[in-house]
Motif scaffolding. Structure first.
Motif, PDB file in Angstrom:
ATOM      1  N   LEU A   1       1.222   0.583  35.417  1.00  0.00           N
ATOM      2  CA  LEU A   1       1.478  -0.833  35.686  1.00  0.00           C
ATOM      3  C   LEU A   1       0.393  -1.436  36.570  1.00  0.00           C
ATOM      4  CD1 LEU A   1       4.267   0.038  34.529  1.00  0.00           C
ATOM      5  CD2 LEU A   1       5.291  -1.593  36.111  1.00  0.00           C
ATOM      6  N   HIS A   2      -0.026  -0.689  37.610  1.00  0.00           N
ATOM      7  CA  HIS A   2      -1.109  -1.185  38.452  1.00  0.00           C
ATOM      8  C   HIS A   2      -2.380  -1.334  37.638  1.00  0.00           C
ATOM      9  CE1 HIS A   2       0.811  -1.345  42.324  1.00  0.00           C
ATOM     10  NE2 HIS A   2       1.265  -0.105  42.210  1.00  0.00           N
ATOM     11  N   GLY A   3      -2.664  -0.341  36.771  1.00  0.00           N
ATOM     12  CA  GLY A   3      -3.865  -0.413  35.955  1.00  0.00           C
ATOM     13  C   GLY A   3      -3.841  -1.575  34.989  1.00  0.00           C
TER      14      GLY A   3
ATOM     15  N   VAL B   1      -8.064   5.689  36.473  1.00  0.00           N
ATOM     16  CA  VAL B   1      -8.331   6.859  37.328  1.00  0.00           C
ATOM     17  C   VAL B   1      -8.075   6.518  38.793  1.00  0.00           C
ATOM     18  CG1 VAL B   1     -10.135   8.417  38.153  1.00  0.00           C
ATOM     19  CG2 VAL B   1      -9.945   7.903  35.713  1.00  0.00           C
ATOM     20  N   PHE B   2      -8.542   5.346  39.225  1.00  0.00           N
ATOM     21  CA  PHE B   2      -8.317   4.934  40.608  1.00  0.00           C
ATOM     22  C   PHE B   2      -6.825   4.781  40.899  1.00  0.00           C
ATOM     23  CE2 PHE B   2      -7.684   1.557  43.753  1.00  0.00           C
ATOM     24  CZ  PHE B   2      -8.419   2.065  44.827  1.00  0.00           C
TER      25      PHE B   2
ATOM     26  N   LEU C   1     -14.377  -0.174  32.222  1.00  0.00           N
ATOM     27  CA  LEU C   1     -13.706  -0.649  33.436  1.00  0.00           C
ATOM     28  C   LEU C   1     -12.233  -0.245  33.443  1.00  0.00           C
ATOM     29  CD1 LEU C   1     -15.260  -4.229  33.758  1.00  0.00           C
ATOM     30  CD2 LEU C   1     -15.780  -2.212  35.133  1.00  0.00           C
ATOM     31  N   ALA C   2     -11.599  -0.254  32.277  1.00  0.00           N
ATOM     32  CA  ALA C   2     -10.189   0.136  32.205  1.00  0.00           C
ATOM     33  C   ALA C   2     -10.000   1.600  32.586  1.00  0.00           C
ATOM     34  CB  ALA C   2      -9.646  -0.122  30.805  1.00  0.00           C
ATOM     35  N   LEU C   3     -10.886   2.482  32.106  1.00  0.00           N
ATOM     36  CA  LEU C   3     -10.791   3.897  32.468  1.00  0.00           C
ATOM     37  C   LEU C   3     -10.957   4.088  33.972  1.00  0.00           C
ATOM     38  CD1 LEU C   3     -12.767   5.558  29.538  1.00  0.00           C
ATOM     39  CD2 LEU C   3     -10.286   5.578  29.920  1.00  0.00           C
ATOM     40  N   GLY C   4     -11.918   3.366  34.531  1.00  0.00           N
ATOM     41  CA  GLY C   4     -12.111   3.470  35.977  1.00  0.00           C
ATOM     42  C   GLY C   4     -10.900   2.993  36.759  1.00  0.00           C
TER      43      GLY C   4
END
Length: 498
Positions: A61-63, A100-101, A94-97
């Motif tokens: 959800l945050h992503g 992961v974050f 950017l979505a993958l980053g």
């Protein structure tokens, strides 16, 4: 603007009260053995409560929210310059980053209750540990954005004394866990036997408790009220602009069409946002006497507010609503932060739209003994017309037995109702023009961030009013109500006997 010193015999006009901080301000005392946070016993059966994590779907959800922000930040011009394929590649990277974050942040975030503290730890490289004393808790709000509603999750937000922003939002938990944690935190903050029993009995006891419904706002009235706003009247202008562009331009690009519709959407953004926010607005009282507020369509919110945290009540009559005899009410709550950059930073909804009788009943519920229909005010002296040539007849202030009342506004008329027990300080202010006219403004400050104002009163009357406010505030804090007077216009000209 300058502050005028008090003349002799008016020393009480400088009244200043310490800010309210939790139940201790209402007379409650801290339990023995809890003088230092490190010495506070753990909740439950005496053993340390294990640290808990947020729901496993929280990173997704945050992503998703972060990805939406990133895509919105990349303009249409960027898409036209780099092409669709490269634009999609940038978005995927950017979505993958972001994902992961978000996962790393979820793995390093935890919370648990120790004694009467909520402790939250997060961070990987820079570890951060926060301890929130629950006696400073003002309100707890349960929010469910659209994605959270689809996944059965909720976000818990805590408002504490003196907070300029929401303290440590817990996003996300299951609705059941979030509701149980909210009841537990409010019970510990209240320090009541019923609350402690409720904590040990489990969340089912709170869920089974019956609430007394106060009001439910009609969605039809809500939509009509937002159509009766200045923003809605710009709609024909926006439509005419679009038609004119189609007639004058020989060809239209995708960017031109998107920009035009974006501009039109901006005209109606505020009314539409208010409709979505206040949709299905409901107000109730729980068995503990607290106010329960629920509203929202795309993002549902459920907030519990202890009534002793209410600092003042604001009443507004918009110009275009007066034909329907509608008004709206707001609450000023100590420590309530709201959204950053919004006009609700220190206030919350009490009635988005409603008739006078409905508003009168709600004010009586929030401030027992205060009847909105009997709150009388007196205008400033006639020489204040030099400062308010058109608005003078709509300015006024008065001292009711329980509250300080002030009103103002020419097109949009407003009223502020401040209980004496919530006053933090009283100020008498004179500007350069006021000094020449022998006038002054009295400010009655509260912890909610807003002040009751008696604008442009005669100087002697202003000092007498400030003295009466100080006396009544001290009496109200000592649980002794000032006597009522049959003549509202002479309230502050008569001394109040303890």
């Amino acid at each position: 603007m300058t502050t005028t010193p008090a003349p002799e015999g008016h020393g009480t006009s400088g009244f200043s009260a310490p800010p309210e901080e939790g139940p201790a301000a209402a007379g409650g005392a801290a339990p023995p053995g809890l003088s230092a946070p490190s010495e506070r016993p753990a909740a439950g059966n005496g053993t340390a409560e294990p640290r808990r994590r947020l729901h496993p779907l929280s990173p997704i959800l945050h992503g998703a929210k972060s990805i939406a922000v990133v895509v919105a930040a990349l303009s249409w011009q960027t898409l036209s310059q780099v092409g669709l394929e490269r634009f999609a590649l940038v978005v995927v990277v950017l979505a993958l980053g972001v994902v992961v974050f978000s996962v790393v942040n979820w793995l390093t975030t935890g919370y648990h209750v120790v004694g009467r503290e909520l402790r939250i730890s997060d961070g990987l490289i820079w570890r951060r540990n926060r301890a929130i004393p629950l006696e400073r808790l003002q309100a707890v709000e349960l929010r469910r954005p659209l994605l959270a509603q689809l996944t059965g999750l909720a976000e818990l937000r805590l408002e504490v004394v003196g907070g300029s922003k929401t303290e440590a939002p817990l996003a996300y938990l299951t609705v059941r866990d979030a509701a149980a944690l909210r009841e537990r935190l409010l019970a510990l903050a209240g320090r009541t036997r019923a609350g402690e029993a409720q904590e040990t009995a489990g969340p089912q006891a709170a869920a089974a408790a019956l609430e007394r419904a106060l009001v439910r706002v009609s969605n039809r009235d809500l939509v009509i009220s937002q159509l009766l706003t200045p923003q809605a009247f710009f709609l024909p202008v926006g439509v005419a602009f679009v038609v004119l562009q189609f007639v004058m331009e020989a060809q239209w690009t995708f960017i031109g069409i998107a920009s035009t519709f974006t501009a039109m959407a901006g005209v109606l953004l505020q009314p539409v946002r208010r409709v979505l926010q206040d949709w299905d607005f409901r107000l109730a009282r729980d068995p503990g006497g607290r106010l329960v507020v629920r509203y929202g369509l795309l993002e549902t919110r459920s907030q519990i507010v202890p009534l002793h945290r209410v600092q003042s009540v604001g009443v507004t009559w918009p110009l275009l609503w007066r034909g329907q005899r509608w008004m709206h009410l707001r609450l000023d709550i100590a420590g309530y932060a709201g959204e950053q950059g919004s006009d609700s930073k220190r206030s919350d909804r009490l009635l988005p739209v409603g008739e006078f009788e409905t508003a009168r009943g709600l004010v009586w519920e929030v401030l027992p003994g205060v009847d909105l229909a009997t709150l009388a005010t007196t205008p400033p002296p006639k020489r204040a017309r030099w400062l308010h040539p058109f608005e003078l007849r709509y300015l006024g202030a008065g001292l009711a037995p329980e509250v300080f009342v002030s009103r103002w506004g020419l097109l949009t008329r407003e009223m502020s109702v401040v209980p004496y027990a919530r006053l933090q300080s009283v100020r008498v202010i004179q500007g350069p023009l006021q000094r020449r006219l022998g006038l002054a403004t009295v400010y009655a400050d509260t912890a909610g961030g807003r002040s009751g104002q008696a604008r442009d009163r005669d100087l002697a009357e202003a000092w007498a009013l400030a003295e009466q406010l100080a006396v009544r505030a001290r009496l109200a804090r000592s649980f002794t109500a000032p006597p009522a007077s049959p003549e509202p216009e002479t309230f502050w000209q008569r001394p109040v006997q303890p």
